[in-house]
Motif scaffolding. Sequence first.
Motif, mmCIF file in Angstrom:
data_model
loop_
_atom_site.group_PDB
_atom_site.id
_atom_site.type_symbol
_atom_site.label_atom_id
_atom_site.label_comp_id
_atom_site.label_asym_id
_atom_site.label_seq_id
_atom_site.Cartn_x
_atom_site.Cartn_y
_atom_site.Cartn_z
ATOM 1 N N SER A 1 0.820 -1.219 0.000
ATOM 2 C CA SER A 1 0.000 0.000 0.000
ATOM 3 C C SER A 1 0.847 1.259 0.000
ATOM 4 O O SER A 1 0.338 2.355 -0.227
ATOM 5 N N ASN A 2 2.131 1.108 0.320
ATOM 6 C CA ASN A 2 3.089 2.214 0.286
ATOM 7 C C ASN A 2 2.703 3.359 1.218
ATOM 8 O O ASN A 2 2.920 4.533 0.905
ATOM 9 N N ILE A 3 2.137 3.013 2.359
ATOM 10 C CA ILE A 3 1.816 4.018 3.377
ATOM 11 C C ILE A 3 2.997 4.089 4.336
ATOM 12 O O ILE A 3 3.147 3.246 5.216
ATOM 13 N N LYS A 4 3.829 5.087 4.158
ATOM 14 C CA LYS A 4 5.057 5.198 4.933
ATOM 15 C C LYS A 4 5.046 6.374 5.909
ATOM 16 O O LYS A 4 5.967 6.522 6.713
ATOM 17 N N SER A 5 4.040 7.211 5.804
ATOM 18 C CA SER A 5 3.910 8.363 6.707
ATOM 19 C C SER A 5 2.431 8.674 6.855
ATOM 20 O O SER A 5 1.606 8.237 6.037
ATOM 21 N N PRO A 6 2.057 9.444 7.878
ATOM 22 C CA PRO A 6 0.642 9.804 8.038
ATOM 23 C C PRO A 6 0.064 10.505 6.814
ATOM 24 O O PRO A 6 -1.114 10.315 6.491
ATOM 25 N N ALA A 7 0.880 11.281 6.102
ATOM 26 C CA ALA A 7 0.384 11.975 4.908
ATOM 27 C C ALA A 7 -0.078 10.994 3.841
ATOM 28 O O ALA A 7 -0.981 11.298 3.043
ATOM 29 N N ASP A 8 0.515 9.797 3.841
ATOM 30 C CA ASP A 8 0.157 8.792 2.844
ATOM 31 C C ASP A 8 -1.207 8.157 3.102
ATOM 32 O O ASP A 8 -1.697 7.367 2.279
ATOM 33 N N LEU A 9 -1.819 8.493 4.231
ATOM 34 C CA LEU A 9 -3.162 7.983 4.521
ATOM 35 C C LEU A 9 -4.235 8.702 3.700
ATOM 36 O O LEU A 9 -5.375 8.234 3.633
ATOM 37 N N LYS A 10 -3.898 9.809 3.074
ATOM 38 C CA LYS A 10 -4.877 10.578 2.306
ATOM 39 C C LYS A 10 -5.519 9.711 1.229
ATOM 40 O O LYS A 10 -4.840 9.031 0.459
ATOM 41 N N GLY A 11 -6.835 9.726 1.209
ATOM 42 C CA GLY A 11 -7.580 8.965 0.212
ATOM 43 C C GLY A 11 -7.713 7.491 0.518
ATOM 44 O O GLY A 11 -8.299 6.745 -0.272
ATOM 45 N N LYS A 12 -7.217 7.068 1.682
ATOM 46 C CA LYS A 12 -7.229 5.640 2.047
ATOM 47 C C LYS A 12 -8.395 5.321 2.978
ATOM 48 O O LYS A 12 -8.970 6.196 3.618
ATOM 49 N N LYS A 13 -8.709 4.029 3.040
ATOM 50 C CA LYS A 13 -9.662 3.535 4.028
ATOM 51 C C LYS A 13 -8.894 3.249 5.307
ATOM 52 O O LYS A 13 -8.057 2.341 5.347
ATOM 53 N N VAL A 14 -9.175 4.016 6.338
ATOM 54 C CA VAL A 14 -8.389 3.978 7.567
ATOM 55 C C VAL A 14 -9.250 3.430 8.708
ATOM 56 O O VAL A 14 -10.258 4.027 9.089
ATOM 57 N N GLY A 15 -8.844 2.293 9.235
ATOM 58 C CA GLY A 15 -9.572 1.671 10.326
ATOM 59 C C GLY A 15 -9.171 2.238 11.675
ATOM 60 O O GLY A 15 -8.016 2.630 11.886
ATOM 61 N N ASN A 16 -10.134 2.329 12.587
ATOM 62 C CA ASN A 16 -9.839 2.682 13.976
ATOM 63 C C ASN A 16 -10.959 2.146 14.846
ATOM 64 O O ASN A 16 -12.073 1.923 14.387
ATOM 65 N N TRP A 17 -10.656 1.934 16.135
ATOM 66 C CA TRP A 17 -11.620 1.332 17.046
ATOM 67 C C TRP A 17 -12.612 2.328 17.627
ATOM 68 O O TRP A 17 -13.656 1.937 18.133
ATOM 69 N N GLY A 18 -12.284 3.609 17.600
ATOM 70 C CA GLY A 18 -13.131 4.572 18.266
ATOM 71 C C GLY A 18 -12.997 4.475 19.771
ATOM 72 O O GLY A 18 -12.004 3.967 20.292
ATOM 73 N N PHE A 19 -13.969 4.977 20.499
ATOM 74 C CA PHE A 19 -13.996 4.934 21.965
ATOM 75 C C PHE A 19 -12.770 5.594 22.596
ATOM 76 O O PHE A 19 -12.343 5.217 23.672
ATOM 77 N N GLY A 20 -12.172 6.575 21.909
ATOM 78 C CA GLY A 20 -11.013 7.263 22.451
ATOM 79 C C GLY A 20 -9.686 6.641 22.083
ATOM 80 O O GLY A 20 -8.630 7.194 22.402
ATOM 81 N N ASN A 21 -9.717 5.495 21.393
ATOM 82 C CA ASN A 21 -8.476 4.848 20.973
ATOM 83 C C ASN A 21 -7.864 5.525 19.749
ATOM 84 O O ASN A 21 -6.720 5.246 19.400
ATOM 85 N N GLU A 22 -8.634 6.394 19.099
ATOM 86 C CA GLU A 22 -8.216 6.967 17.820
ATOM 87 C C GLU A 22 -7.471 8.287 17.950
ATOM 88 O O GLU A 22 -7.032 8.859 16.949
ATOM 89 N N PHE A 23 -7.297 8.800 19.169
ATOM 90 C CA PHE A 23 -6.780 10.160 19.328
ATOM 91 C C PHE A 23 -5.387 10.336 18.731
ATOM 92 O O PHE A 23 -5.086 11.353 18.104
ATOM 93 N N GLU A 24 -4.495 9.363 18.930
ATOM 94 C CA GLU A 24 -3.131 9.497 18.404
ATOM 95 C C GLU A 24 -3.133 9.481 16.878
ATOM 96 O O GLU A 24 -2.376 10.216 16.230
#
Length: 376
Positions: A129-152
């Motif tokens: 997927s070539n995601i090597k930095s947070p900027a590379d998340l643009k346009g991607k499907k990004v999973g997270n658990w929610g409930f405050g786990n996503e803050f970082e």
Amino acid sequence: MRTRFAIAVLALSTLVLTACGTADQPSTPTGSGGTKSVKLQLQWFVQGQFAGYIAAADKGFYKEQGLDVEILEGGVDIVPQTVLAQGQADFAIAWVPKALASREQGAQITNIGQIFQRSGTYQVSFASSNIKSPADLKGKKVGNWGFGNEFELFAAMTKAGLDPGKDVTLVQQQFDMQGLLRHDIDAAQAMSYNEYAQLLEAKDPATGQLFQPSAFNVLDWQTVGTSMLQDAVWANTGKLSDPSYQDTAVKFLTASIKGWAYCRDNPEECRDLVVKRGSKLGASHQLWQVNEVNKLVWPAPAGAGMIDDAAWKATVDLSMTTKNADGQTVLTKAPEGLAYTNDYVTKALDALKKAGVDVNGASFAPKTVTLTEGGA
């Protein structure tokens, strides 16, 4: 994700309404044999993440301090800091930004011991997927658990100039890695000591062998610079005015830190204690967990459990500037009142040092753990 976040906040708001009534409750009752009964609320199911507390209970360290500690298992629908604020537990384990959000909603709780000195949160993707930095998340499907786990994660995207509500497709991730393994999402949230290991316990269809670390790219928030303080021991703020509760807090921290020191020096035995307690994943996975969690606790230059002012300030600053998908920040203002104190952990560390316990772990060296399929 936004719906579940709103539900969680609503539930929290409802629960903490009763928090102010706990300060005047009587001291913890005395158990059998003259010991004081204490309830500890975990923030998740029994696993290596909590090995130090399990060791303190099973090796008799709490009993040495005159405490009879009941460990309450956590789960998806349990908010440990709320359980504490309502008086249903004497101490609780919770991540700092989540607990601070609860304090802002009215929960009267205080951090008295920062056991995890480092964050263990990753965002993991397939190397292809070539995601090597947070900027590379643009346009991607990004999973997270929610409930405050996503803050970082959100802090990292904000730092990279991304709007979490517009620049990525947020996906409510289950508490496993199946979404990533099925390629339903491009990047998945993982703890270094849990879900990341689940990837390495899965077979690569292309080779028939277990996945290797080289198959994945890992965004480590410690490296990125958006890590926040995680597992801490929280106490009831109102009850801290009671000398008896203060004494119990010192004794609880003394035994707990001794438990963490024991797991640092005896990871295999602590693995066995966790498995015996009924962990949902197997022995090799739990040894990985204990080993990785040890990296978050040790070394502890100022002493295990000490709250570092700079790390605390960084967590608070990120909490006041990081926006979620709805544009709301974790905190609207700096924490007020007694949000944290090193008074009790300092006394605990002094007692342990006098007893010859290594509370710094300067020579700590993690083990190399071999994982098996499914973590058996």
